[in-house]
Scaffold this motif. Structure first.
Motif, PDB file in Angstrom:
ATOM      1  N   UNK A 191      21.158  52.084  60.828  1.00  0.00           N
ATOM      2  CA  UNK A 191      21.039  51.479  59.484  1.00  0.00           C
ATOM      3  C   UNK A 191      22.080  52.009  58.509  1.00  0.00           C
ATOM      4  N   UNK A 192      22.705  53.180  58.819  1.00  0.00           N
ATOM      5  CA  UNK A 192      23.680  53.773  57.907  1.00  0.00           C
ATOM      6  C   UNK A 192      24.991  52.979  57.858  1.00  0.00           C
ATOM      7  N   UNK A 193      25.211  52.115  58.850  1.00  0.00           N
ATOM      8  CA  UNK A 193      26.453  51.349  58.872  1.00  0.00           C
ATOM      9  C   UNK A 193      26.534  50.326  57.747  1.00  0.00           C
ATOM     10  N   UNK A 194      25.402  50.000  57.143  1.00  0.00           N
ATOM     11  CA  UNK A 194      25.383  49.111  55.972  1.00  0.00           C
ATOM     12  C   UNK A 194      25.018  49.942  54.751  1.00  0.00           C
ATOM     13  N   UNK A 195      25.959  50.153  53.815  1.00  0.00           N
ATOM     14  CA  UNK A 195      25.663  50.978  52.633  1.00  0.00           C
ATOM     15  C   UNK A 195      24.528  50.432  51.772  1.00  0.00           C
ATOM     16  N   UNK A 196      24.130  49.177  51.996  1.00  0.00           N
ATOM     17  CA  UNK A 196      23.017  48.606  51.233  1.00  0.00           C
ATOM     18  C   UNK A 196      21.669  49.133  51.713  1.00  0.00           C
ATOM     19  N   UNK A 197      21.646  49.737  52.916  1.00  0.00           N
ATOM     20  CA  UNK A 197      20.390  50.223  53.491  1.00  0.00           C
ATOM     21  C   UNK A 197      20.105  51.668  53.089  1.00  0.00           C
ATOM     22  N   UNK A 198      18.840  51.937  52.820  1.00  0.00           N
ATOM     23  CA  UNK A 198      18.416  53.315  52.603  1.00  0.00           C
ATOM     24  C   UNK A 198      18.306  54.020  53.942  1.00  0.00           C
ATOM     25  N   UNK A 199      18.645  55.289  54.014  1.00  0.00           N
ATOM     26  CA  UNK A 199      18.489  56.027  55.272  1.00  0.00           C
ATOM     27  C   UNK A 199      17.019  56.139  55.669  1.00  0.00           C
ATOM     28  N   UNK A 200      16.764  56.082  56.956  1.00  0.00           N
ATOM     29  CA  UNK A 200      15.420  56.288  57.484  1.00  0.00           C
ATOM     30  C   UNK A 200      15.218  57.792  57.692  1.00  0.00           C
ATOM     31  N   UNK A 201      14.893  58.484  56.609  1.00  0.00           N
ATOM     32  CA  UNK A 201      14.851  59.941  56.661  1.00  0.00           C
ATOM     33  C   UNK A 201      13.794  60.469  57.630  1.00  0.00           C
ATOM     34  N   UNK A 202      12.694  59.745  57.818  1.00  0.00           N
ATOM     35  CA  UNK A 202      11.661  60.197  58.744  1.00  0.00           C
ATOM     36  C   UNK A 202      12.206  60.296  60.168  1.00  0.00           C
ATOM     37  N   UNK A 203      13.139  59.422  60.497  1.00  0.00           N
ATOM     38  CA  UNK A 203      13.710  59.379  61.846  1.00  0.00           C
ATOM     39  C   UNK A 203      14.997  60.197  61.944  1.00  0.00           C
ATOM     40  N   UNK A 204      15.672  60.375  60.831  1.00  0.00           N
ATOM     41  CA  UNK A 204      17.038  60.888  60.820  1.00  0.00           C
ATOM     42  C   UNK A 204      17.134  62.406  60.755  1.00  0.00           C
ATOM     43  N   UNK A 205      16.367  63.053  59.892  1.00  0.00           N
ATOM     44  CA  UNK A 205      16.574  64.473  59.591  1.00  0.00           C
ATOM     45  C   UNK A 205      16.288  65.379  60.784  1.00  0.00           C
ATOM     46  N   UNK A 206      17.146  66.392  60.951  1.00  0.00           N
ATOM     47  CA  UNK A 206      17.041  67.340  62.052  1.00  0.00           C
ATOM     48  C   UNK A 206      16.841  68.765  61.545  1.00  0.00           C
ATOM     49  N   UNK A 207      17.593  69.167  60.528  1.00  0.00           N
ATOM     50  CA  UNK A 207      17.592  70.558  60.072  1.00  0.00           C
ATOM     51  C   UNK A 207      16.521  70.869  59.034  1.00  0.00           C
ATOM     52  N   UNK A 208      15.943  69.838  58.433  1.00  0.00           N
ATOM     53  CA  UNK A 208      14.972  70.116  57.395  1.00  0.00           C
ATOM     54  C   UNK A 208      14.120  68.920  57.062  1.00  0.00           C
ATOM     55  N   UNK A 209      13.541  68.978  55.888  1.00  0.00           N
ATOM     56  CA  UNK A 209      12.653  67.938  55.425  1.00  0.00           C
ATOM     57  C   UNK A 209      13.210  67.305  54.160  1.00  0.00           C
ATOM     58  N   UNK A 210      12.734  66.110  53.821  1.00  0.00           N
ATOM     59  CA  UNK A 210      13.153  65.461  52.582  1.00  0.00           C
ATOM     60  C   UNK A 210      12.478  66.164  51.404  1.00  0.00           C
ATOM     61  N   UNK A 211      13.151  66.235  50.239  1.00  0.00           N
ATOM     62  CA  UNK A 211      12.547  66.904  49.074  1.00  0.00           C
ATOM     63  C   UNK A 211      11.140  66.418  48.732  1.00  0.00           C
ATOM     64  N   UNK A 212      10.869  65.128  48.974  1.00  0.00           N
ATOM     65  CA  UNK A 212       9.543  64.607  48.663  1.00  0.00           C
ATOM     66  C   UNK A 212       8.449  65.271  49.493  1.00  0.00           C
ATOM     67  N   UNK A 213       8.823  65.772  50.669  1.00  0.00           N
ATOM     68  CA  UNK A 213       7.844  66.393  51.556  1.00  0.00           C
ATOM     69  C   UNK A 213       7.972  67.915  51.602  1.00  0.00           C
ATOM     70  N   UNK A 214       8.812  68.459  50.745  1.00  0.00           N
ATOM     71  CA  UNK A 214       9.009  69.910  50.698  1.00  0.00           C
ATOM     72  C   UNK A 214       7.798  70.580  50.052  1.00  0.00           C
ATOM     73  N   UNK A 215       7.629  71.890  50.251  1.00  0.00           N
ATOM     74  CA  UNK A 215       6.472  72.599  49.676  1.00  0.00           C
ATOM     75  C   UNK A 215       6.396  72.464  48.158  1.00  0.00           C
ATOM     76  N   UNK A 216       5.177  72.528  47.649  1.00  0.00           N
ATOM     77  CA  UNK A 216       4.962  72.448  46.204  1.00  0.00           C
ATOM     78  C   UNK A 216       5.213  73.775  45.508  1.00  0.00           C
TER      79      UNK A 216
END
Length: 408
Positions: A191-216
């Motif tokens: 999906x990254x090949x089209x700049x109009x698409x948002x990244x699928x962070x749930x599938x993409x991230x390897x080294x960490x988590x998205x800020x929305x799911x980071x500790x409070x």
């Protein structure tokens, strides 16, 4: 006796297919070389795979500390960032890989070095500039640019391997194109090949988590530097590679260092990718936090220009050049007094300052404070402003009132 070729080997489908291709088209003995710059689990099972594919030998060369000390540290000291966002993770690993490939080629008496970089990317430039600078007599083979290379898809590569008796666990379905080392991991494709698409962070991230799911809860970190080189985290002394490993875990946990960028490749096209650089992002921010306390205004201004040039040099694969050496010499001269302690909090993708100290700090409260004036007389500003703005005043007198000009 057959001539030898050294193949930059990752163990992926491309470089696996290249082994029988080299033997078939050039009748070379293929010596595979995998340079370990922190790929971790990606190195598992490589020796068996390389030999099953027809290689006579596989070197796995651990250059992680050399990579960190001799290539990462200068980029950190420079605050080198390409096009304001990219922290040069892939770029600064390529010269150390090229250097080791040349060393193995000399050791083996190889007549050629082969790489699996495509004809559209930056890596072909980086590898080949490095090899040309260090071993101009060695032939370079780039299959993706060869008329003999007919494998234009994962399916065709898998079928080619099977036809040569190589049955490996590679799937034909598409996945992200990734490059990983100790400093970062990059993601391209799907999906990254089209700049109009948002990244699928749930599938993409390897080294960490998205800020929305980071500790409070925020986490406070203390680091020290000596002459621009990181030395400790929370009071524990570590070598640079271990500092990066530790910061990767901390930054990944708190969603630090995720960058989505459309960048300008060396070959002229734009490319969209997502980079995870959790530890590197923290390290650069901490270094900049210390520098702003220590460097004078003119040096900081000049250093910003050199940082941009240094980033371009590294991105373009020009590490082994007099210009890189000259820029690095300037950068190192600015680091003589970049020593001190930096405190900050990590919280949901943010690095929040918590205080900076240095024995070489140029900050003086007795000068900067609004309530003290022992070393600074407010009246001194009169003459400074008159001289600083003299050219503006003369111009206005020669051209007439700016008010009258604006009224017209």
């Amino acid at each position: 006796m057959k001539e030898k070729v050294v193949l930059a080997y990752s163990g992926g489908l491309d470089t696996t297919a290249i082994i029988p291709w080299l033997k078939e088209n050039f009748d070379y003995e293929v010596v595979c070389v995998c340079i370990d710059v922190g790929q971790e689990s990606e190195l598992d099972g490589l020796e068996e795979r390389a030999k099953l594919s027809g290689a006579s030998k596989l070197y796995i060369e651990d250059v992680v500390d050399e990579f960190c000390d001799d290539y990462v540290v200068p980029c950190v000291q420079a605050n080198a960032v390409y096009e304001y966002k990219y922290l040069l993770g892939t770029s600064m690993a390529r010269p150390v890989i090229a250097k080791r490939l040349v060393e193995i080629a000399r050791k083996e008496g190889a007549v050629a070095i082969c790489h699996g970089a495509t004809g559209k990317g930056n890596d072909q430039v980086r590898f080949e500039l490095g090899i040309k600078a260090l071993a101009p007599d060695i032939k370079i083979i780039a299959p993706w640019r060869s008329e003999l290379w007919k494998l234009d898809s994962r399916e065709s590569e898998i079928e080619y391997c099977k036809a040569h008796g190589i049955d490996l666990p590679f799937a034909a379905d598409s996945s992200y194109s990734r490059d990983r080392n100790l400093w970062h991991i990059s993601h391209e494709g799907l999906e990254l090949e089209d700049p109009a698409n948002a990244p699928n962070y749930d599938h993409l991230l390897v080294l960490g988590t998205h800020p929305e799911k980071a500790p409070d809860e925020a986490e406070e970190i203390t680091m020290t530097f000596e002459q621009g080189i990181p030395k400790t985290i929370n009071g524990e002394a570590m070598k640079v590679s271990d500092i990066i490993r530790t910061l990767n875990k901390l930054g990944g946990k708190h969603g630090i260092g995720i960058v989505d960028i459309v960048e300008n490749r060396v070959v002229g096209m734009k490319s969209r990718g997502v980079y995870e650089t959790p530890g590197g992002t923290i390290l650069l921010e901490a270094h900049e936090q210390l520098e702003e306390l220590i460097l004078d205004r003119d040096t900081m201004t000049a250093k910003k220009d050199i940082a941009n040039k240094f980033a371009d040099i590294v991105y373009e694969g020009k590490w082994f050049t007099p210009l890189r050496e000259a820029c690095q010499a300037f950068i190192e001269s600015t680091q003589k007094y970049v020593t001190g302690e930096v405190k900050f909090k990590l919280y949901k993708g943010n690095i929040i300052k918590m205080g900076t100290t240095s024995p070489y700090s140029m900050y003086s409260e007795s000068i900067a404070s609004f309530t003290t004036g022992d070393l600074y007389d407010h009246k001194d500003a009169d003459g400074f402003i008159n001289l600083f703005g003299l050219s503006l005043k003369v111009r206005a007198m020669k051209q007439g009132s700016f008010v009258e000009l604006n009224d017209k």
